[in-house]
Design an enzyme around this catalytic site. Structure first.
Site, PDB file in Angstrom:
ATOM      1  N   ARG A  26       0.741  -1.264   0.025  1.00 47.61           N
ATOM      2  CA  ARG A  26      -0.006   0.078  -0.047  1.00 47.61           C
ATOM      3  C   ARG A  26       0.999   1.173   0.059  1.00 47.61           C
ATOM      4  O   ARG A  26       0.646   2.245  -0.839  1.00 47.61           O
ATOM      5  CB  ARG A  26      -1.021  -0.055   1.096  1.00 47.61           C
ATOM      6  N   CYS A  31      14.103   0.934  21.455  1.00 45.17           N
ATOM      7  CA  CYS A  31      14.548  -0.125  22.512  1.00 45.17           C
ATOM      8  C   CYS A  31      14.763  -1.526  21.462  1.00 45.17           C
ATOM      9  O   CYS A  31      15.132  -2.397  22.034  1.00 45.17           O
ATOM     10  CB  CYS A  31      13.171  -0.660  23.339  1.00 45.17           C
ATOM     11  N   HIS A  79      -7.477   7.254  12.484  1.00 43.08           N
ATOM     12  CA  HIS A  79      -6.936   5.750  11.998  1.00 43.08           C
ATOM     13  C   HIS A  79      -5.402   5.552  11.975  1.00 43.08           C
ATOM     14  O   HIS A  79      -4.838   4.663  11.374  1.00 43.08           O
ATOM     15  CB  HIS A  79      -7.513   5.155  11.151  1.00 43.08           C
ATOM     16  N   ALA A  91     -14.667  16.486  -4.099  1.00 38.63           N
ATOM     17  CA  ALA A  91     -13.880  17.406  -3.161  1.00 38.63           C
ATOM     18  C   ALA A  91     -13.072  18.147  -3.715  1.00 38.63           C
ATOM     19  O   ALA A  91     -13.129  19.612  -3.181  1.00 38.63           O
ATOM     20  CB  ALA A  91     -13.536  16.624  -1.885  1.00 38.63           C
ATOM     21  N   CYS A  97      12.289  -0.902  16.586  1.00 40.54           N
ATOM     22  CA  CYS A  97      12.057   0.314  17.395  1.00 40.54           C
ATOM     23  C   CYS A  97      13.469   0.930  17.559  1.00 40.54           C
ATOM     24  O   CYS A  97      14.260   0.609  17.770  1.00 40.54           O
ATOM     25  CB  CYS A  97      11.610  -0.025  18.638  1.00 40.54           C
ATOM     26  N   THR A 117     -16.583  10.674   2.927  1.00 42.66           N
ATOM     27  CA  THR A 117     -16.694   9.454   3.629  1.00 42.66           C
ATOM     28  C   THR A 117     -18.072   8.523   3.376  1.00 42.66           C
ATOM     29  O   THR A 117     -18.974   9.415   3.461  1.00 42.66           O
ATOM     30  CB  THR A 117     -16.409   9.781   5.280  1.00 42.66           C
ATOM     31  N   ASN A 123      -8.010   9.015   7.194  1.00 44.97           N
ATOM     32  CA  ASN A 123      -7.137   8.608   6.219  1.00 44.97           C
ATOM     33  C   ASN A 123      -5.795   8.475   6.930  1.00 44.97           C
ATOM     34  O   ASN A 123      -5.562   9.152   7.845  1.00 44.97           O
ATOM     35  CB  ASN A 123      -7.068   9.843   4.899  1.00 44.97           C
ATOM     36  N   CYS A 160       7.899  -1.016  23.726  1.00 40.99           N
ATOM     37  CA  CYS A 160       7.543   0.128  24.432  1.00 40.99           C
ATOM     38  C   CYS A 160       6.425   1.162  23.842  1.00 40.99           C
ATOM     39  O   CYS A 160       6.401   2.228  24.143  1.00 40.99           O
ATOM     40  CB  CYS A 160       8.966   0.902  24.493  1.00 40.99           C
TER      41      CYS A 160
HETATM   42  N1  APR Z   1     -14.699  13.589  -3.567  1.00 41.68           N
HETATM   43  C1  APR Z   1     -15.587  13.268  -2.377  1.00 41.68           C
HETATM   44  N2  APR Z   1     -16.040  12.051  -2.158  1.00 41.68           N
HETATM   45  C2  APR Z   1     -15.620  11.029  -2.849  1.00 41.68           C
HETATM   46  C3  APR Z   1     -15.059  11.085  -4.002  1.00 41.68           C
HETATM   47  C4  APR Z   1     -14.393  12.567  -4.486  1.00 41.68           C
HETATM   48  N3  APR Z   1     -13.784  12.902  -5.473  1.00 41.68           N
HETATM   49  N4  APR Z   1     -14.744   9.946  -4.682  1.00 41.68           N
HETATM   50  C5  APR Z   1     -15.441   9.214  -3.843  1.00 41.68           C
HETATM   51  N5  APR Z   1     -15.976   9.788  -2.771  1.00 41.68           N
HETATM   52  C6  APR Z   1     -16.844   9.218  -1.837  1.00 41.68           C
HETATM   53  C7  APR Z   1     -17.610   7.908  -2.099  1.00 41.68           C
HETATM   54  O1  APR Z   1     -18.660   8.086  -2.690  1.00 41.68           O
HETATM   55  C8  APR Z   1     -17.750   7.115  -0.730  1.00 41.68           C
HETATM   56  O2  APR Z   1     -19.033   7.685  -0.109  1.00 41.68           O
HETATM   57  O3  APR Z   1     -15.975   8.910  -0.879  1.00 41.68           O
HETATM   58  C9  APR Z   1     -16.712   7.649   0.206  1.00 41.68           C
HETATM   59  C10 APR Z   1     -15.498   6.550   0.612  1.00 41.68           C
HETATM   60  O4  APR Z   1     -15.858   5.790   1.631  1.00 41.68           O
HETATM   61  P1  APR Z   1     -15.069   4.646   1.809  1.00 41.68           P
HETATM   62  O5  APR Z   1     -14.519   3.873   0.690  1.00 41.68           O
HETATM   63  O6  APR Z   1     -16.129   3.829   2.669  1.00 41.68           O
HETATM   64  O7  APR Z   1     -14.074   5.433   3.020  1.00 41.68           O
HETATM   65  P2  APR Z   1     -14.328   5.774   4.290  1.00 41.68           P
HETATM   66  O8  APR Z   1     -15.457   6.385   4.574  1.00 41.68           O
HETATM   67  O9  APR Z   1     -12.977   6.731   4.370  1.00 41.68           O
HETATM   68  O10 APR Z   1     -13.830   4.409   5.102  1.00 41.68           O
HETATM   69  C11 APR Z   1     -14.004   4.469   6.523  1.00 41.68           C
HETATM   70  O11 APR Z   1     -13.042   2.344   6.646  1.00 41.68           O
HETATM   71  O12 APR Z   1     -12.193   0.662   5.698  1.00 41.68           O
HETATM   72  C12 APR Z   1     -12.009   1.311   6.894  1.00 41.68           C
HETATM   73  O13 APR Z   1     -10.172   2.275   8.302  1.00 41.68           O
HETATM   74  C13 APR Z   1     -10.745   2.556   6.790  1.00 41.68           C
HETATM   75  O14 APR Z   1     -10.621   4.754   7.293  1.00 41.68           O
HETATM   76  C14 APR Z   1     -11.414   3.803   6.558  1.00 41.68           C
HETATM   77  C15 APR Z   1     -12.554   3.402   6.960  1.00 41.68           C
END
Ligand code: APR
Length: 250
Positions: free
Chosen positions: A76, A157, A125, A238, A154, A195, A108, A136
């Site tokens: 990743r 330690c 996260h 965004a 680490c 999200t 993120n 430690c």
């Molecule tokens: N701008 C804004 N939003 C966007 C864009 C963009 N260009 N492209 C996609 N999206 C939206 C999608 O429609 C979706 O609703 O971003 C969202 C991404 O959702 P997820 O993939 O579920 O990501 P997230 O909500 O950050 O996941 C939460 O889940 O897997 C775990 O730990 C991981 O932090 C992560 C957590």
């Protein structure tokens, strides 16, 4: 209310705000080339060597096979190595200087907000470029990619370390969520950006803000599990929507 651009009314809400908190998810990094987990984008890459991400990024596997977990994270990291912040990240870094109080809360782990210049940030996260000692618990930068040593040792330690990332089945780092909750409760304007709002406890923050009287604005190309609660959903990317808030208006 569902919009597709920043209207004068929304701009006025933004201009009059004093305490702002923002929750971001994978979507804000999508335009930088970081795949999302759900909703839009190529989520098929979230299986690796035939194993699902929920297994690879799990507390169980770090206990039984930390080397494999690091190989997965290094894969990743390799994908993120050349990626740059986009206009969405840069807009939020600018916003930070605009308000009496501004808190950026991100799910993120890609470090792109920091690279864009954001300072007052809570990484719920963790961060993929940091490691944490299994003994430690001290944390340190682990930026070499591919890793020179797996697992990295680490600096304090000498013991083996793990990625400083919250894995499936683990609690969030102590204190960080509480600070995010406080900032959400104090906000008069709260943004939910990129999200799917299905992963808790992060997804509870817009609810905390709403219940504390904040106006809640969602920015996402799609409606999500939180759309029923927000005051405004702006359907869009965004990187295209966020800069509109700071664009000089005629
Ligand atoms: N701008 C804004 N939003 C966007 C864009 C963009 N260009 N492209 C996609 N999206 C939206 C999608 O429609 C979706 O609703 O971003 C969202 C991404 O959702 P997820 O993939 O579920 O990501 P997230 O909500 O950050 O996941 C939460 O889940 O897997 C775990 O730990 C991981 O932090 C992560 C957590």
């Amino acid at each position: 209310m569902v919009l597709t651009e920043v209207t004068n009314e929304l701009q006025t809400m933004f201009d009059n705000a004093r305490r702002v908190a923002v929750l971001t998810g994978a979507g804000i990094s999508a335009e930088s080339g970081v795949p999302t987990f759900r909703g839009g984008g190529d989520s098929s890459i979230w299986t690796w060597r035939g194993r699902p991400v929920t297994e690879l990024s799990s507390a169980e596997l770090i206990a039984s096979n930390p080397t494999l977990v690091w190989e997965w994270f290094d894969y990743r990291r390799g994908m993120l190595l050349d990626l740059q912040p986009n206009a969405g990240h840069y807009a939020l870094a600018q916003w930070e200087r605009r308000f009496e109080e501004f808190t950026l809360i991100t799910q993120n782990i890609d470090d792109l907000h920091r690279t864009a210049g954001s300072l007052n940030m809570l990484e719920l996260h963790g961060n993929i470029w940091r490691a944490r000692c299994l003994r430690c618990r001290s944390t340190f930068e682990a930026r070499e990619c591919p890793l020179e040593q797996n697992p990295p040792l680490c600096l304090a330690c000498g013991n083996a370390a793990r990625p400083d990332v919250v894995l499936f089945g683990e609690m969030l780092p102590e204190g960080i969520f509480e600070r995010a909750e406080e900032a959400s409760a104090r906000a008069d304007l709260f943004f939910v950006i990129g999200t799917s709002a299905v992963v808790y406890p992060a997804a509870s923050l817009p609810i905390v803000a709403k219940q504390s009287g904040a106006k809640v604005i969602e920015i996402n190309p799609e409606e999500t599990d939180i759309s029923f609660l927000v005051d405004v959903t702006v359907l869009g990317k965004a990187g295209e929507i966020l800069p509109q808030f700071i664009k000089e208006r005629g």
